[in-house]
Design an enzyme around this catalytic site. Sequence first.
Site, PDB file in Angstrom:
ATOM      1  N   ASP A 188       1.052  -1.597  -0.246  1.00  0.00           N
ATOM      2  CA  ASP A 188       0.227   0.010   0.071  1.00  0.00           C
ATOM      3  C   ASP A 188       0.644   0.785   0.021  1.00  0.00           C
ATOM      4  O   ASP A 188       2.155   0.991   0.795  1.00  0.00           O
ATOM      5  CB  ASP A 188      -0.800   0.261   1.152  1.00  0.00           C
ATOM      6  CG  ASP A 188      -1.528   1.302   0.735  1.00  0.00           C
ATOM      7  OD1 ASP A 188      -1.967   1.681   0.344  1.00  0.00           O
ATOM      8  OD2 ASP A 188      -1.764   1.784   2.279  1.00  0.00           O
ATOM      9  N   ASP A 192      -0.060   4.681   0.806  1.00  0.00           N
ATOM     10  CA  ASP A 192      -0.198   6.470   2.086  1.00  0.00           C
ATOM     11  C   ASP A 192      -0.275   5.595   3.147  1.00  0.00           C
ATOM     12  O   ASP A 192      -0.870   4.581   3.709  1.00  0.00           O
ATOM     13  CB  ASP A 192      -1.587   6.716   2.077  1.00  0.00           C
ATOM     14  CG  ASP A 192      -1.206   7.813   0.591  1.00  0.00           C
ATOM     15  OD1 ASP A 192      -1.007   9.040   1.036  1.00  0.00           O
ATOM     16  OD2 ASP A 192      -2.528   7.347  -0.363  1.00  0.00           O
ATOM     17  N   ASN A 203      -6.051   5.538  -3.019  1.00  0.00           N
ATOM     18  CA  ASN A 203      -6.037   6.602  -2.871  1.00  0.00           C
ATOM     19  C   ASN A 203      -6.307   6.588  -4.750  1.00  0.00           C
ATOM     20  O   ASN A 203      -5.472   6.369  -6.230  1.00  0.00           O
ATOM     21  CB  ASN A 203      -4.897   7.001  -2.995  1.00  0.00           C
ATOM     22  CG  ASN A 203      -4.812   8.816  -3.489  1.00  0.00           C
ATOM     23  OD1 ASN A 203      -4.920   8.980  -4.076  1.00  0.00           O
ATOM     24  ND2 ASN A 203      -3.878   9.225  -2.243  1.00  0.00           N
ATOM     25  N   HIS A 217      -9.821   9.333   5.645  1.00  0.00           N
ATOM     26  CA  HIS A 217      -7.749   9.677   5.699  1.00  0.00           C
ATOM     27  C   HIS A 217      -7.400  10.606   6.564  1.00  0.00           C
ATOM     28  O   HIS A 217      -8.487  11.768   7.061  1.00  0.00           O
ATOM     29  CB  HIS A 217      -7.750   9.909   4.492  1.00  0.00           C
ATOM     30  CG  HIS A 217      -8.604   8.924   2.928  1.00  0.00           C
ATOM     31  ND1 HIS A 217      -8.028   7.453   2.778  1.00  0.00           N
ATOM     32  CD2 HIS A 217      -9.580   9.183   1.906  1.00  0.00           C
ATOM     33  CE1 HIS A 217      -8.471   7.471   1.700  1.00  0.00           C
ATOM     34  NE2 HIS A 217      -9.712   8.056   1.271  1.00  0.00           N
ATOM     35  N   ASP A 237      -1.031  -0.650   5.794  1.00  0.00           N
ATOM     36  CA  ASP A 237      -0.744   0.244   7.164  1.00  0.00           C
ATOM     37  C   ASP A 237      -2.510   0.083   7.819  1.00  0.00           C
ATOM     38  O   ASP A 237      -3.180   0.357   9.099  1.00  0.00           O
ATOM     39  CB  ASP A 237      -0.778   1.513   7.569  1.00  0.00           C
ATOM     40  CG  ASP A 237      -1.728   2.158   6.078  1.00  0.00           C
ATOM     41  OD1 ASP A 237      -2.223   1.836   5.797  1.00  0.00           O
ATOM     42  OD2 ASP A 237      -1.946   3.380   7.005  1.00  0.00           O
TER      43      ASP A 237
END
Lengths: 311, 311
Positions: free
Chosen positions: B33, B35, B68, B194, B250
Amino acid sequence: MAGAAGGGGGGCVTLRGSQFQDLLDAKHNVLFDCDGVIWNGETAVTGAPEVVSLLKQRGKRVFFVTNNCTRPRESYVQKFSRLGFTDVAEEEIFSSAYCSAAYLRDVARVQGKVYVIGCSGVVRELQDAGVHVVEDVGGDEPGTNISNCPLDPDVKAVLVGYDENFTFMKLAKACCYLRNSECLFLATDPDPWHPLRGGRITPGSGSLTAALETASSRKATVIGKPGRFMFECIASQFDLDPARSLMVGDRLETDILFGSNCGLSTMLTLTGVSTMEEAQKYKDSESPEHKGCVPDYVVESIADFLEALEE
Amino acid sequence: MAGAAGGGGGGCVTLRGSQFQDLLDAKHNVLFDCDGVIWNGETAVTGAPEVVSLLKQRGKRVFFVTNNCTRPRESYVQKFSRLGFTDVAEEEIFSSAYCSAAYLRDVARVQGKVYVIGCSGVVRELQDAGVHVVEDVGGDEPGTNISNCPLDPDVKAVLVGYDENFTFMKLAKACCYLRNSECLFLATDPDPWHPLRGGRITPGSGSLTAALETASSRKATVIGKPGRFMFECIASQFDLDPARSLMVGDRLETDILFGSNCGLSTMLTLTGVSTMEEAQKYKDSESPEHKGCVPDYVVESIADFLEALEE
C-alpha cells in the site's frame, strides 16, 4: 369491531362504511403526515382540507407530524392556509426541525453551539428555541481547505438535515467536530430520498447523514419518524393517550413504523410513496422487524374519511 | 518457519532476524500500500526507497496497490521519483482509479458514458482507458435545480470516488441516473476517511458512496481493497501466485483484509492508521469475519526489511 378500538392487529384492512365510523369513535387524536398524505408539493389532496375541518368539528384533536425539515412552523401555517386549510394552528405542527430544536434544548440541554448542515427551516427553529447555531453558508475564504479552515471550539453538537447546499467542505468540517466524542451527533430524520414531480427523486437527510456516519465512524441520534421522539414531543405538550390515537401516513418504513413504535393505530394512504403491494409484502414477511411496517388500515386517500364524517 | 512459507496463520507475529529472511525467501512478490506505508503525504517513510530498490535487486517483483484515486498513474511515477524512489515504473502502480477504468472497460464493458463523482485522477484514468466520461465540474446554469437540470441519456454507469468538489447537485444527479436499474453503480474504494496532518481527517470515497447508496437504495460494486478485484487486475497482467505473494499495509480493514481475501500473506506496518492494539483486538475476537483483519506479521516500519535485505 375489535380492530378499530384497540389497533388493527397489523391487518392491512380496507375500511368500509360503519367500520370507518367505529374507528373514528374509538380515536380521539389523529396524526397526519404531510407530504403524500394531505398534499403533494403545492397541491392539496382533494378533500383533505374538509377532512381536517370536520375532524375538528367532531371534537378530534389533529396534529401534523412531518420529517420535512425545510420550513419553520410559521411557514407551514402559511402553506396550510394557501392550500385551503383554514383552521390549522402552529401548535399543531410538529416538524423534524422543530422537534430537533426541542431535543437539543430540553433533552440534550446542549451547552454551546450547534453546527448545522441543513436548510433555513432547521436554522430558524433552532434560533427560535434559543439554541446557538453555527450556520455554514459556504463563504470560506479563497485558499481555505479542510486542513486549514477555522473550526469553532464552542461547537458541542452537529445536526444534519436536508441541505441542497451540501458540500464536501461541510461534510469534512462536521467530521472534524465529531472527532470530539463529547460532541453530539443528531439527524433531523432518516428519509433516504424524496419524490419530485416528473419522476425524479432528490436525496434526503438520511443520505447526507449516511455520509457523515461513515466518515466519522459514529451513529447519529435520529429525531424524526420512525423514532419515538416526535410522538413524545407531542404527548408532552398535549397529554396524548397512544391507544386513542391514529397515525395516518404514506410511507410504511417511516410513518407506519413510527405509529407501531409508539403504540398507535396506523393507516396507510395510497396518495404518496408506498403501495398496497408493498404493505402486503410486509404483511406476508416472516421477519419480526417487518411487522411494524404493516398498517392496521389502508385507504385510497384521506378523502375516504369524508363519508364517515359527513354522516 | 511454517508461517513464512505458507501464510502466518493470522498470528500478529513480530518478525526477528532469520524469520524475516525466511519470509523473504518464501515470497516472490511484494505488494505495498502507499499512504501510511511507503510515504505519509509528501514525506517518504525513512528507508522505504532503499527497501524497494533492494527487493528488486534480490529479484522480487514489487507492486503498489493503493485505494487513493486522486492521481493518475503518470503522476504517481512523478511522486515516487520526487520522494527518492528511483526505480518505480508506471506498470507497477495499481490505483483504485486505474483499476476502476480497467473494470469498466474489460469486465463491465460499458457501452455509453460514465458519470463521474471524483477528482481528476479518476477522470484521467478513464479517459486513458478509452471510457467516455461525463465529468461534472459544477457549472450548472443559474436557475438550474434537481428538478430541471439536464441529464445525459447515454449515461450507463456512475462511478464514485474521492471528490473535494462533491455537492448536493452531483449526488442528486447520480441518484437520478441510478433510477435506471441498468445503469451500473461503481465506487473506486470503500475508505471511510483519511488522516490529514495536524490530526484532522477528511471524508473518503466510502463516505460519499454511502450517501449515494442510501439515496438510490442500491449497493455499489466496490473496486478497491479489501475487494479482490485489484489483485485480479495485477494477476492478469503479471501471472502472480498468491501463495508466493506478501501484502504490506497500514489499515487492517482494508489492506490486511484484502490480503486475506486474496490468499496472500499479510504484514501490518505501524507507520499509518492501524495500531498493534487494534490488530490484537481482531486476533482476540471470536467473530469469524474479524479473522481476515488479523495480519500474519507486524513490523514497526517497512525499514525493518533493511536488516534482512542488507545481509
